[in-house]
Design a protein around this motif. Structure first.
Motif, PDB file in Angstrom:
ATOM      1  N   GLN A   1     112.845  51.133-103.619  1.00 16.01           N
ATOM      2  CA  GLN A   1     112.705  52.404-104.350  1.00 16.01           C
ATOM      3  C   GLN A   1     111.374  53.069-104.033  1.00 16.01           C
ATOM      4  O   GLN A   1     111.307  54.290-103.867  1.00 16.01           O
ATOM      5  CB  GLN A   1     112.805  52.165-105.874  1.00 16.01           C
ATOM      6  CG  GLN A   1     114.149  51.659-106.364  1.00 16.01           C
ATOM      7  CD  GLN A   1     115.235  52.740-106.392  1.00 16.01           C
ATOM      8  OE1 GLN A   1     115.068  53.807-105.836  1.00 16.01           O
ATOM      9  NE2 GLN A   1     116.355  52.431-107.018  1.00 16.01           N
ATOM     10  N   SER A   2     110.307  52.269-103.932  1.00 14.81           N
ATOM     11  CA  SER A   2     109.004  52.893-103.655  1.00 14.81           C
ATOM     12  C   SER A   2     108.952  53.407-102.213  1.00 14.81           C
ATOM     13  O   SER A   2     108.338  54.433-101.936  1.00 14.81           O
ATOM     14  CB  SER A   2     107.841  51.953-103.984  1.00 14.81           C
ATOM     15  OG  SER A   2     107.812  50.908-103.072  1.00 14.81           O
TER      16      SER A   2
ATOM     17  N   SER B   1     118.573  57.423-104.517  1.00 12.64           N
ATOM     18  CA  SER B   1     118.040  56.187-105.111  1.00 12.64           C
ATOM     19  C   SER B   1     119.118  55.353-105.816  1.00 12.64           C
ATOM     20  O   SER B   1     118.858  54.235-106.234  1.00 12.64           O
ATOM     21  CB  SER B   1     116.876  56.492-106.057  1.00 12.64           C
ATOM     22  OG  SER B   1     117.309  57.380-107.033  1.00 12.64           O
ATOM     23  N   GLN B   2     120.340  55.900-105.933  1.00  9.97           N
ATOM     24  CA  GLN B   2     121.421  55.150-106.603  1.00  9.97           C
ATOM     25  C   GLN B   2     122.529  54.801-105.622  1.00  9.97           C
ATOM     26  O   GLN B   2     122.895  55.641-104.797  1.00  9.97           O
ATOM     27  CB  GLN B   2     122.052  56.018-107.710  1.00  9.97           C
ATOM     28  CG  GLN B   2     121.098  56.412-108.806  1.00  9.97           C
ATOM     29  CD  GLN B   2     120.523  55.217-109.542  1.00  9.97           C
ATOM     30  OE1 GLN B   2     121.218  54.231-109.743  1.00  9.97           O
ATOM     31  NE2 GLN B   2     119.260  55.291-109.910  1.00  9.97           N
TER      32      GLN B   2
ATOM     33  N   LYS C   1     110.739  56.691-102.306  1.00 11.69           N
ATOM     34  CA  LYS C   1     109.908  57.707-102.961  1.00 11.69           C
ATOM     35  C   LYS C   1     108.885  58.282-101.974  1.00 11.69           C
ATOM     36  O   LYS C   1     108.693  59.497-101.874  1.00 11.69           O
ATOM     37  CB  LYS C   1     109.189  57.042-104.149  1.00 11.69           C
ATOM     38  CG  LYS C   1     108.760  58.005-105.209  1.00 11.69           C
ATOM     39  CD  LYS C   1     108.374  57.224-106.435  1.00 11.69           C
ATOM     40  CE  LYS C   1     107.503  58.063-107.331  1.00 11.69           C
ATOM     41  NZ  LYS C   1     106.918  57.278-108.399  1.00 11.69           N
TER      42      LYS C   1
ATOM     43  N   THR D   1     112.455  47.199-106.254  1.00  9.19           N
ATOM     44  CA  THR D   1     111.293  48.065-106.515  1.00  9.19           C
ATOM     45  C   THR D   1     110.626  48.451-105.194  1.00  9.19           C
ATOM     46  O   THR D   1     110.143  49.567-105.040  1.00  9.19           O
ATOM     47  CB  THR D   1     110.267  47.403-107.467  1.00  9.19           C
ATOM     48  OG1 THR D   1     109.833  46.167-106.890  1.00  9.19           O
ATOM     49  CG2 THR D   1     110.834  47.165-108.844  1.00  9.19           C
TER      50      THR D   1
END
Ligand code: NAD
Length: 416
Positions: free
Chosen positions: A12-13, A33-34, A16, A9
């Motif tokens: 990912q943040s 993101s993958q 972002k 997380t």
């Protein structure tokens, strides 16, 4: 705000935030993101006592737009696919920041390596490689050492890969022993690179390094080598720790002697004329430079306010949580993020790969000079973004790394 973060997380943040700042479209953000591939295998091995045990092996390949996948393999109990995915993502940005032609990957085996004999570790490593061999290779995915793996592990990986392919392929793994194509300076590279960053940051920060006090959490490869490099430039290493706890001496430690003590007793604690401290206490010591060089999530909202160092250089991957980042920034503590600070290891891994491909061996002075040049350039590239965006260093580093990968993907295009 409560902090229920997992490494994924957090990663990912961070992506972002960088995507937003860079103005990337949602398709590009989704792609980044993958991971491209996640592999999970069951590794069955015969233990020394004749019984069979089964371990979970993982390899995650995040992105390869800028070159083959590259990343360490860690042996650690309770590692998860999520954690390895986050670390693979960080590797993609790290290689781009260092401006070396690699993508990002990470791997691991869920094992308490201290409980296995050398023979069991060898069988475990070789079987793991045999299970993922089709996804590895010098132009596909190149492993390197990480927590609880070392040059010997890389020798087994390279040898197994070569045996299965039928010829010797030294460029299939980096961080190998020098006798079989390892690079001079690779063992020292990550720790030395951390200190190159501290040197650069101290210029901007007005921190005098001669006599500056340094506390280091973790006394493995990165922590020990950072301690040696810090002493070389005149700093005083006042505290170090390992998984059993730490030691503190305001007058400074004799680092090679502490290592000899650890080798003899299996712990840094109990070293002469020192105070035994906990890992938590080490982080909160009054010092000029703090180097977390062990695990993730060590500086959190719970202790960030108590950090007294003027500078934090992240030798470990992910030692600071996002809330702690904010607190340190508000306290005007200079934080050099992992994807920049610990990129010396993968940089010299790249040098090793180049030496193997060209069947050359560069002298140590050349490796160290090139490492310093690369680290200085990466640091200055990040600083240029920080100045333009008026951001913290992690955001600047992410923008540089994510931006370079996104540009490569745009130029490659999407096939078909
Ligand atoms: P290592 O296995 O050589 O050393 C790990 C150290 O952490 C040991 O001293 C161990 O005692 C200590 N440790 C383990 N659990 C602990 C705990 N609960 N509290 C405090 N200390 C603890 O590993 P390493 O290669 O030095 O890696 C350390 C960190 O640096 C990891 O986060 C790794 O991902 C990162 N890193 C390593 C490299 C590299 O080239 N080795 C490169 C980049 C980043």
């Amino acid at each position: 705000m409560s902090e229920e973060h997992t490494p994924l997380t957090v990663a990912q943040s961070q992506l972002k935030l960088a995507s937003k700042k860079l103005g990337l479209d949602s398709g590009m953000h989704k792609m980044l993101s993958q991971p491209k591939r996640s592999i999970s295998v069951s590794i069955d091995i015969r233990m020394d006592n004749g019984t069979v045990d089964v371990f979970n092996g993982l390899r995650v390949q995040h992105w390869d737009a800028r070159g083959p996948f590259k990343g360490g393999i860690r042996y650690y109990p309770n590692i998860t696919l999520e954690e390895v995915t986050a670390l693979a993502m960080l590797m993609t940005w790290k290689c781009a920041i260092a401006n070396i032609p690699f993508g990002g990957a990470k791997g691991g085996i869920c094992v308490d390596s201290k409980k296995l004999s050398q023979h069991e570790l060898e069988r475990l490593t070789r079987r793991y490689v045999s299970l993922i061999v089709e996804y590895l290779g010098p132009h596909r995915d190149i492993p390197a050492p990480d927590m609880y793996t070392d040059a010997q592990t890389m020798a087994w990986i390279m040898d197994t890969y070569s045996q299965l392919k039928g010829y010797r392929i030294p460029e299939s793994a980096t961080g190998k022993p020098v006798e079989i194509g390892g690079s001079w300076g690779r063992i020292e590279a990550t720790g030395r690179g951390v200190i190159h960053c501290v040197k650069q940051a101290s210029v901007n920060n007005g921190l005098k390094l001669k006599g500056a006090s340094v506390a280091i959490q973790g006394f493995g490869n990165v922590g020990y080598q950072a301690a040696v490099a810090a002493q070389e430039i005149g700093c005083k290493v006042v505290a170090v720790s390992d998984s059993t706890g730490g030691i503190y001496c305001i007058d400074g430690l004799n680092i090679p002697d502490v290592l000899a003590h650890k080798e003899k007793t299996q712990t840094v604690q109990g070293y002469k004329d020192c105070k035994n401290i906990t890992n938590e206490e080490l982080l909160e010591l009054p010092c000029d430079v703090l180097i977390p060089a062990a695990l993730q999530n060590q500086i959190t909202y719970k202790n960030a306010d108590k950090i007294k160092a003027r500078m934090v250089a992240e030798g470990a991957n992910g030692p600071t949580t996002p809330e702690a980042d904010k607190i340190l920034y508000e306290k005007e503590i200079c934080l050099i993020p992992d994807i920049l600070a610990n990129s010396g290891g993968v940089t010299v891994s790249y040098f090793e790969w180049v030496q193997n491909l060209t069947r050359e061996q560069w002298p140590l002075e050349m490796v160290n000079r090139k490492l310093e040049e690369k680290m200085t350039k990466a640091f200055n590239d990040v600083e240029a973004i920080v100045a333009k965006e008026e951001s913290d260093m992690r955001t600047g580093a992410l923008m540089l790394g994510v931006g370079r990968v996104a540009n490569a993907i745009k130029v490659l295009g999407l096939w078909p």
